[in-house]
Motif scaffolding. Structure first.
Motif, PDB file in Angstrom:
ATOM      1  N   MET A   1       0.846  -1.200   0.000  1.00  0.00           N
ATOM      2  CA  MET A   1       0.000   0.000   0.000  1.00  0.00           C
ATOM      3  C   MET A   1       0.878   1.246   0.000  1.00  0.00           C
ATOM      4  SD  MET A   1      -2.982   1.057   2.707  1.00  0.00           S
ATOM      5  CE  MET A   1      -3.829   2.634   2.613  1.00  0.00           C
ATOM      6  N   ALA A   2       0.543   2.196  -0.865  1.00  0.00           N
ATOM      7  CA  ALA A   2       1.305   3.441  -0.923  1.00  0.00           C
ATOM      8  C   ALA A   2       1.193   4.191   0.398  1.00  0.00           C
ATOM      9  CB  ALA A   2       0.792   4.298  -2.067  1.00  0.00           C
ATOM     10  N   GLN A   3       2.268   4.862   0.785  1.00  0.00           N
ATOM     11  CA  GLN A   3       2.307   5.543   2.074  1.00  0.00           C
ATOM     12  C   GLN A   3       2.097   7.049   1.961  1.00  0.00           C
ATOM     13  OE1 GLN A   3       2.549   3.805   5.020  1.00  0.00           O
ATOM     14  NE2 GLN A   3       2.311   2.071   3.612  1.00  0.00           N
ATOM     15  N   ARG A   4       2.037   7.560   0.757  1.00  0.00           N
ATOM     16  CA  ARG A   4       1.868   8.996   0.573  1.00  0.00           C
ATOM     17  C   ARG A   4       0.509   9.299  -0.040  1.00  0.00           C
ATOM     18  NH1 ARG A   4       7.739  11.061  -1.829  1.00  0.00           N
ATOM     19  NH2 ARG A   4       9.012  10.331  -0.070  1.00  0.00           N
ATOM     20  N   ARG A   5      -0.021  10.443   0.340  1.00  0.00           N
ATOM     21  CA  ARG A   5      -1.299  10.885  -0.200  1.00  0.00           C
ATOM     22  C   ARG A   5      -1.154  12.321  -0.685  1.00  0.00           C
ATOM     23  NH1 ARG A   5      -2.071   6.293  -0.614  1.00  0.00           N
ATOM     24  NH2 ARG A   5      -3.544   4.982   0.546  1.00  0.00           N
ATOM     25  N   MET A  33      -6.302  10.884   3.849  1.00  0.00           N
ATOM     26  CA  MET A  33      -5.113  10.233   4.391  1.00  0.00           C
ATOM     27  C   MET A  33      -5.394   8.789   4.813  1.00  0.00           C
ATOM     28  SD  MET A  33      -2.640  12.345   4.069  1.00  0.00           S
ATOM     29  CE  MET A  33      -1.431  11.442   5.043  1.00  0.00           C
ATOM     30  N   GLU A  34      -6.609   8.532   5.262  1.00  0.00           N
ATOM     31  CA  GLU A  34      -6.951   7.203   5.774  1.00  0.00           C
ATOM     32  C   GLU A  34      -7.459   6.252   4.692  1.00  0.00           C
ATOM     33  OE1 GLU A  34      -6.428   6.106   8.688  1.00  0.00           O
ATOM     34  OE2 GLU A  34      -6.066   7.891   9.907  1.00  0.00           O
ATOM     35  N   ALA A  35      -7.810   6.771   3.529  1.00  0.00           N
ATOM     36  CA  ALA A  35      -8.382   5.934   2.473  1.00  0.00           C
ATOM     37  C   ALA A  35      -7.364   4.925   1.951  1.00  0.00           C
ATOM     38  CB  ALA A  35      -8.877   6.824   1.332  1.00  0.00           C
ATOM     39  N   ASP A  36      -7.870   3.829   1.369  1.00  0.00           N
ATOM     40  CA  ASP A  36      -6.965   2.846   0.771  1.00  0.00           C
ATOM     41  C   ASP A  36      -6.469   3.371  -0.579  1.00  0.00           C
ATOM     42  OD1 ASP A  36      -8.928   2.357  -1.173  1.00  0.00           O
ATOM     43  OD2 ASP A  36      -9.681   0.554  -0.182  1.00  0.00           O
ATOM     44  N   ASP A  37      -5.751   2.556  -1.304  1.00  0.00           N
ATOM     45  CA  ASP A  37      -5.092   3.029  -2.522  1.00  0.00           C
ATOM     46  C   ASP A  37      -6.056   3.340  -3.663  1.00  0.00           C
ATOM     47  OD1 ASP A  37      -2.678   2.890  -1.299  1.00  0.00           O
ATOM     48  OD2 ASP A  37      -1.934   1.124  -2.360  1.00  0.00           O
ATOM     49  N   GLU A  38      -7.318   3.018  -3.490  1.00  0.00           N
ATOM     50  CA  GLU A  38      -8.311   3.358  -4.513  1.00  0.00           C
ATOM     51  C   GLU A  38      -9.349   4.346  -3.983  1.00  0.00           C
ATOM     52  OE1 GLU A  38      -9.301   0.328  -7.575  1.00  0.00           O
ATOM     53  OE2 GLU A  38      -8.636  -1.092  -6.038  1.00  0.00           O
ATOM     54  N   GLY A  39      -9.082   4.906  -2.785  1.00  0.00           N
ATOM     55  CA  GLY A  39      -9.923   5.974  -2.262  1.00  0.00           C
ATOM     56  C   GLY A  39     -11.071   5.540  -1.369  1.00  0.00           C
ATOM     57  N   PHE A  40     -11.125   4.276  -0.982  1.00  0.00           N
ATOM     58  CA  PHE A  40     -12.241   3.766  -0.191  1.00  0.00           C
ATOM     59  C   PHE A  40     -11.942   3.832   1.315  1.00  0.00           C
ATOM     60  CE2 PHE A  40     -13.112   2.122  -4.334  1.00  0.00           C
ATOM     61  CZ  PHE A  40     -14.498   2.044  -4.417  1.00  0.00           C
ATOM     62  N   MET A  91       0.229  -0.202  -6.015  1.00  0.00           N
ATOM     63  CA  MET A  91      -1.151  -0.095  -5.557  1.00  0.00           C
ATOM     64  C   MET A  91      -1.670  -1.417  -5.003  1.00  0.00           C
ATOM     65  SD  MET A  91      -4.610   0.888  -7.697  1.00  0.00           S
ATOM     66  CE  MET A  91      -4.081   2.568  -8.003  1.00  0.00           C
ATOM     67  N   LYS A  92      -2.289  -1.320  -3.838  1.00  0.00           N
ATOM     68  CA  LYS A  92      -2.962  -2.477  -3.261  1.00  0.00           C
ATOM     69  C   LYS A  92      -4.448  -2.344  -3.548  1.00  0.00           C
ATOM     70  CE  LYS A  92      -3.805  -4.915   1.089  1.00  0.00           C
ATOM     71  NZ  LYS A  92      -3.551  -4.924   2.558  1.00  0.00           N
ATOM     72  N   PRO A  93      -5.053  -3.278  -4.281  1.00  0.00           N
ATOM     73  CA  PRO A  93      -6.467  -3.163  -4.641  1.00  0.00           C
ATOM     74  C   PRO A  93      -7.359  -3.079  -3.413  1.00  0.00           C
ATOM     75  CG  PRO A  93      -5.381  -4.874  -5.928  1.00  0.00           C
ATOM     76  CD  PRO A  93      -4.413  -4.474  -4.861  1.00  0.00           C
ATOM     77  N   THR A  94      -8.439  -2.346  -3.548  1.00  0.00           N
ATOM     78  CA  THR A  94      -9.371  -2.187  -2.440  1.00  0.00           C
ATOM     79  C   THR A  94     -10.055  -3.508  -2.113  1.00  0.00           C
ATOM     80  OG1 THR A  94     -11.285  -0.926  -1.649  1.00  0.00           O
ATOM     81  CG2 THR A  94     -11.273  -1.541  -3.978  1.00  0.00           C
ATOM     82  N   ILE A  95     -10.420  -3.652  -0.858  1.00  0.00           N
ATOM     83  CA  ILE A  95     -11.171  -4.843  -0.458  1.00  0.00           C
ATOM     84  C   ILE A  95     -12.663  -4.656  -0.682  1.00  0.00           C
ATOM     85  CG2 ILE A  95      -9.448  -5.481   1.255  1.00  0.00           C
ATOM     86  CD1 ILE A  95     -11.312  -4.376   3.424  1.00  0.00           C
ATOM     87  N   LYS A 100     -17.007  -0.942  -5.415  1.00  0.00           N
ATOM     88  CA  LYS A 100     -16.286  -0.425  -6.585  1.00  0.00           C
ATOM     89  C   LYS A 100     -16.996  -0.800  -7.879  1.00  0.00           C
ATOM     90  CE  LYS A 100     -11.838  -0.488  -8.982  1.00  0.00           C
ATOM     91  NZ  LYS A 100     -10.476  -1.060  -9.054  1.00  0.00           N
ATOM     92  N   SER A 101     -17.635  -1.956  -7.890  1.00  0.00           N
ATOM     93  CA  SER A 101     -18.324  -2.400  -9.108  1.00  0.00           C
ATOM     94  C   SER A 101     -19.514  -1.520  -9.450  1.00  0.00           C
ATOM     95  CB  SER A 101     -18.792  -3.853  -8.936  1.00  0.00           C
ATOM     96  OG  SER A 101     -19.823  -3.943  -7.949  1.00  0.00           O
ATOM     97  N   LEU A 102     -19.989  -0.747  -8.477  1.00  0.00           N
ATOM     98  CA  LEU A 102     -21.122   0.150  -8.722  1.00  0.00           C
ATOM     99  C   LEU A 102     -20.689   1.497  -9.289  1.00  0.00           C
ATOM    100  CD1 LEU A 102     -23.080  -0.461  -5.381  1.00  0.00           C
ATOM    101  CD2 LEU A 102     -23.510  -1.531  -7.608  1.00  0.00           C
ATOM    102  N   LEU A 103     -19.376   1.730  -9.321  1.00  0.00           N
ATOM    103  CA  LEU A 103     -18.856   3.042  -9.723  1.00  0.00           C
ATOM    104  C   LEU A 103     -18.381   3.049 -11.168  1.00  0.00           C
ATOM    105  CD1 LEU A 103     -16.693   3.833  -6.565  1.00  0.00           C
ATOM    106  CD2 LEU A 103     -18.928   4.801  -7.109  1.00  0.00           C
ATOM    107  N   ASN A 104     -18.451   4.218 -11.762  1.00  0.00           N
ATOM    108  CA  ASN A 104     -17.833   4.493 -13.050  1.00  0.00           C
ATOM    109  C   ASN A 104     -16.851   5.641 -12.851  1.00  0.00           C
ATOM    110  OD1 ASN A 104     -19.350   2.676 -14.881  1.00  0.00           O
ATOM    111  ND2 ASN A 104     -21.101   3.900 -14.215  1.00  0.00           N
TER     112      ASN A 104
END
Length: 271
Positions: A1-5, A33-40, A91-95, A100-104
């Motif tokens: 997981m990336a450490q910078r935001r 700052m707390e979100a995962d690498d895909e913003g969740f 990037m570490k994919p979101t859990i 995520k499947s609902l988003l475009n």
């Protein structure tokens, strides 16, 4: 997981952002700052309490379109891809794959869903108090006076069943007229985007200005395919509205003059 935001100044210096209370602005940075690498973020409510914010701040971020909240409490930073460019190998994919499947993702990289209004759950008592705290800046009311779009429509936080008077049809008809398209004003995605911009205080003339500017700029270019509601009426709307009119390279005549300068006259029919 990336450490910078990172955070885009295009987002954090916008009028919509700086008009929010400082506590709401700070919460946005903490969530980023707390979100995962895909913003969740899986625990936005708990984090808001931990950082000294309250439900009003979280509700305001949602209402202003800075985060998208799902019914199960999972949230995502809407403009995450504008703020952060993370290398795929880091990037570490979101859990939160089902959410995520609902988003475009639109042309600018912002997340959106087909019917964003459906993700806004019924407000609780604490969320309702946000209107009182915001005073004159309350959503859906008199912020821009009688000329404001949606002045008679329901507030996004109020849960009211008042009739919606945003002129969806007039806006979409104007888009179709300028672009030769056949978009429907009854589409839920289109209506939710228009309503979001109306709640931010933009007028009918603002919508027409954006449509006309981008139609002139993008017509006949590779960008023409983006003359659509999800692009024009996205969170970039204010930027489109205030940008100086760009010359369309296929209409400016520059390319034609340059071309004629190197083509023999007999090929131009000027012998």
């Amino acid at each position: 997981m990336a450490q910078r935001r990172m955070f885009s100044k295009e987002i954090t210096t916008s009028d919509t952002f700086v008009d929010m209370p400082m506590s709401s602005q700070l919460l946005y940075f903490h969530l980023g700052m707390e979100a995962d690498d895909e913003g969740f973020i899986g625990n936005a409510k708990m984090l808001s309490r931990a950082y000294g914010a309250n439900s009003d701040d979280l509700a305001l971020l949602k209402a202003k379109g800075f985060i998208i909240m799902f019914e199960n409490g999972v949230s995502v930073v809407k403009d995450w891809n504008l703020n952060n460019k993370i290398r795929k190998d880091r990037m570490k994919p979101t859990i939160y794959r089902s959410e995520k499947s609902l988003l475009n993702v639109d042309i600018d990289g912002s997340y959106f869903i087909d019917n964003q209004m459906a993700t806004i759950s019924q407000p609780d008592v604490n969320q309702m108090s946000a209107q009182d705290r915001l005073g004159k800046d309350r959503l859906g009311k008199d912020r821009l006076g009688k000329d404001r779009l949606g002045k008679d429509s329901k507030d996004i936080l109020s849960g009211s069943d008042e009739p919606d008077h945003v002129p969806y049809k007039e806006i979409v008809d104007y888009l179709n007229e300028k672009t030769g398209s056949k978009y429907r004003s009854s589409g839920s995605k289109t209506k939710s985007l228009i309503k979001a911009r109306a709640n931010e205080g933009f007028s009918l003339d603002d919508f027409k200005t954006v449509i006309e500017k981008k139609a002139k700029e993008w017509a006949g270019t590779d960008m023409e395919k983006y003359l659509r509601p999800e692009t024009l009426f996205s969170t970039k709307f204010e930027g489109y509205l205030n940008q100086k009119q760009s010359a369309n390279p296929r209409q400016s005549g520059y390319g034609k003059q340059k071309h004629q300068g190197i083509v023999p006259k007999f090929l131009q029919g000027k012998v």
